[in-house]
Enzyme design. Structure first.
Site, mmCIF file in Angstrom:
data_model
loop_
_atom_site.group_PDB
_atom_site.id
_atom_site.type_symbol
_atom_site.label_atom_id
_atom_site.label_comp_id
_atom_site.label_asym_id
_atom_site.label_seq_id
_atom_site.Cartn_x
_atom_site.Cartn_y
_atom_site.Cartn_z
ATOM 1 N N GLY A 179 0.820 -1.203 0.000
ATOM 2 C CA GLY A 179 0.000 0.000 0.000
ATOM 3 C C GLY A 179 0.851 1.248 0.000
ATOM 4 O O GLY A 179 1.660 1.456 0.913
ATOM 5 N N HIS A 439 10.695 37.796 4.998
ATOM 6 C CA HIS A 439 11.892 37.295 4.327
ATOM 7 C C HIS A 439 13.057 37.217 5.317
ATOM 8 O O HIS A 439 13.259 38.152 6.087
ATOM 9 C CB HIS A 439 12.266 38.220 3.164
ATOM 10 C CG HIS A 439 13.546 37.850 2.488
ATOM 11 N ND1 HIS A 439 13.623 36.828 1.572
ATOM 12 C CD2 HIS A 439 14.811 38.357 2.606
ATOM 13 C CE1 HIS A 439 14.878 36.732 1.146
ATOM 14 N NE2 HIS A 439 15.612 37.652 1.756
#
Length: 460
Positions: A179, A439
């Site tokens: 899976g 930033h």
């Protein structure tokens, strides 16, 4: 005072119990095991603890790239201490829920509940005694359990499910994961970095079938670089516990292997058996309890929430559904909101998404617009030494509304909160044009990806 009975102490159940108690109701919660359910005891929290250990190991192994020289012996995993830390965190969180039960005066009974009538439960207590609970309203939050393969049931030794995968006595040398969904990928990410030779097989033509194809491809590439052997469009043919032999078909070939362990991760099923639902006429659908937008069953005073409904099997969805169910049981009229449900995958790199994938959006809206930004051009990602992955944004062609955001890369599961707010608020690109991202941060990648949908990205 009205009495509300809650069956199950997992994310949906304990949140429902607290919410109902805060509304002034007498609340009785019943659960056979420790509070917190699968998420806290055998799922989300223990898994993420092991993933964090893998992250620490990976940082140490790449310390030289940060200018840090480690002169001692090679870093190794102390499995016993890893298990101790995992269990310590789990126990602390369980204790926290127990405290919340006492604080909100919720009566907790440890035992198995079953409907006797539409207003009475029989509880077979773990202590061996039996009691009957009469209630005005009931919230069923019994959770889910791993799905077994009919030809290879779990034995807890060679073939095991995800809950058992965290309790192994030692790190296996070889592991077959059946899976390639969320759980399978997370454990592949854990054990491959612990040194296990992992083989994954997935029936679909990509890992994480519900996610954007190119986002899933980034993870597949990383897993392969970590040594995981990945087979998509593959099918398991046999698991023979006596000889510890597995046979699967992939790429037109029939392959036989003898893995040390096999983890089966092919989905989960709602835990509805043994509750006496048929005895009182509760309607089920596709294996789960059928509910409406108010989490109400076909019996107006009985609600269901979380995995037992067979809906979106995520803990944070269960929190929301439990809250909605409890408020409606207390007389409020509140609907569930599935408009902006984040999907988080704690692999390396992390994947997180909210809303529609590009394919889903194209099916609904036609020729949609997309924008991308690579973490390879993001300063903070370079500082973290994780300059791989990207942010992908999908917007509708008419109004430029954000339809979906997918992220693969560093801290994706934290970053997706911004995207969830965007979809929840039905924001458009022009409403986000003047948004200022700090930033240097990873979140700049989201702003750049959004700007790129209209051709205004600066750093791309």
């Amino acid at each position: 005072m009205e009495t509300i009975a809650v069956i199950g102490g997992g994310p949906a159940g304990y949140v429902a119990a607290i919410t109902a108690a805060q509304q002034g109701k007498e609340v009785i919660l019943m659960d056979q095991t420790a509070l917190g359910g699968t998420c806290l005891n055998k799922g989300c929290m223990p898994t993420k603890t092991l993933l964090e250990t893998a992250e620490v190991l990976e940082k140490i192994q790449h310390a030289e790239e940060f200018g840090v020289s480690i002169s001692s012996a090679e870093a190794v995993i102390n499995w016993d201490k890893v298990q101790q830390r995992k269990n310590s965190i789990k126990n602390q969180l369980v204790s926290g829920i127990q405290y919340l039960m006492k604080k909100n005066q919720v009566t907790v009974i440890h035992g198995k509940a079953r409907f006797v009538t539409a207003n009475t439960l029989r509880v077979d207590e773990n202590s061996g005694s039996e009691r009957f609970i009469d209630f005005d309203s009931c919230i069923i939050a019994a959770g889910s359990e791993p799905a077994e393969l009919p030809f290879a049931p779990f034995d807890g030794e060679w073939v095991f499910h995800s809950g058992q995968a965290m309790e192994l006595k030692a790190i296996p040398q070889t592991l077959l994961i059946v899976g390639g969904g969320v759980i399978g990928c997370e454990f592949a990410s854990i054990y491959s970095r612990f040194g296990t030779k992992v083989t994954m097989i997935e029936m679909a033509d990509q890992l994480l079938p519900g996610e954007d194809r190119d986002i899933a491809a980034v993870l597949e590439d990383r897993l392969r670089r970590d040594g995981v052997e990945v087979h998509t469009s593959a099918s398991l043919k046999m698991l023979e516990a006596h000889t510890k032999t597995a046979i699967y078909e992939a790429d037109g070939q029939r392959i036989e292997m003898k893995p040390d362990k096999v983890m089966v991760s092919v989905g989960r099923i709602p835990r509805v058996t043994g509750l006496g639902l048929d005895d009182i006429g509760i309607v089920t659908e596709k294996g789960g309890i059928q509910v409406n937008e108010y989490m109400r069953t076909n019996l107006p005073h009985i609600f269901a929430a979380g995995d037992v409904t067979g809906g979106i099997l995520l803990a944070h969805v269960a929190f929301h559904e439990g809250t909605v169910a409890a408020l409606n049981a207390c007389g409020t009229r509140k609907q569930v909101n599935y408009k902006a449900v984040p999907r988080c995958i704690y692999t390396s790199p992390e994947i997180a998404s909210v809303g529609l994938t590009q394919r889903q959006a194209q099916e609904q809206y036609g020729d949609v617009k997309t924008g991308e930004f690579s973490f390879g051009a993001n300063g903070k990602a370079l500082i973290l030494n994780e300059p791989f992955g990207k942010v992908k944004v999908v917007i509708d062609p008419e109004y430029n509304e954000v339809l979906g955001i997918s992220i693969v890369g560093p801290r994706a599961t934290e970053l997706i909160g911004q995207g969830t707010l965007m979809l929840h608020g039905e924001l458009t690109v022009d409403a986000l044009e003047d948004f200022i991202a700090a930033h240097p941060t990873l979140s700049e990648a989201i702003s750049e990806a959004i700007a790129s949908t209209i051709g205004q990205a600066v750093h791309a």
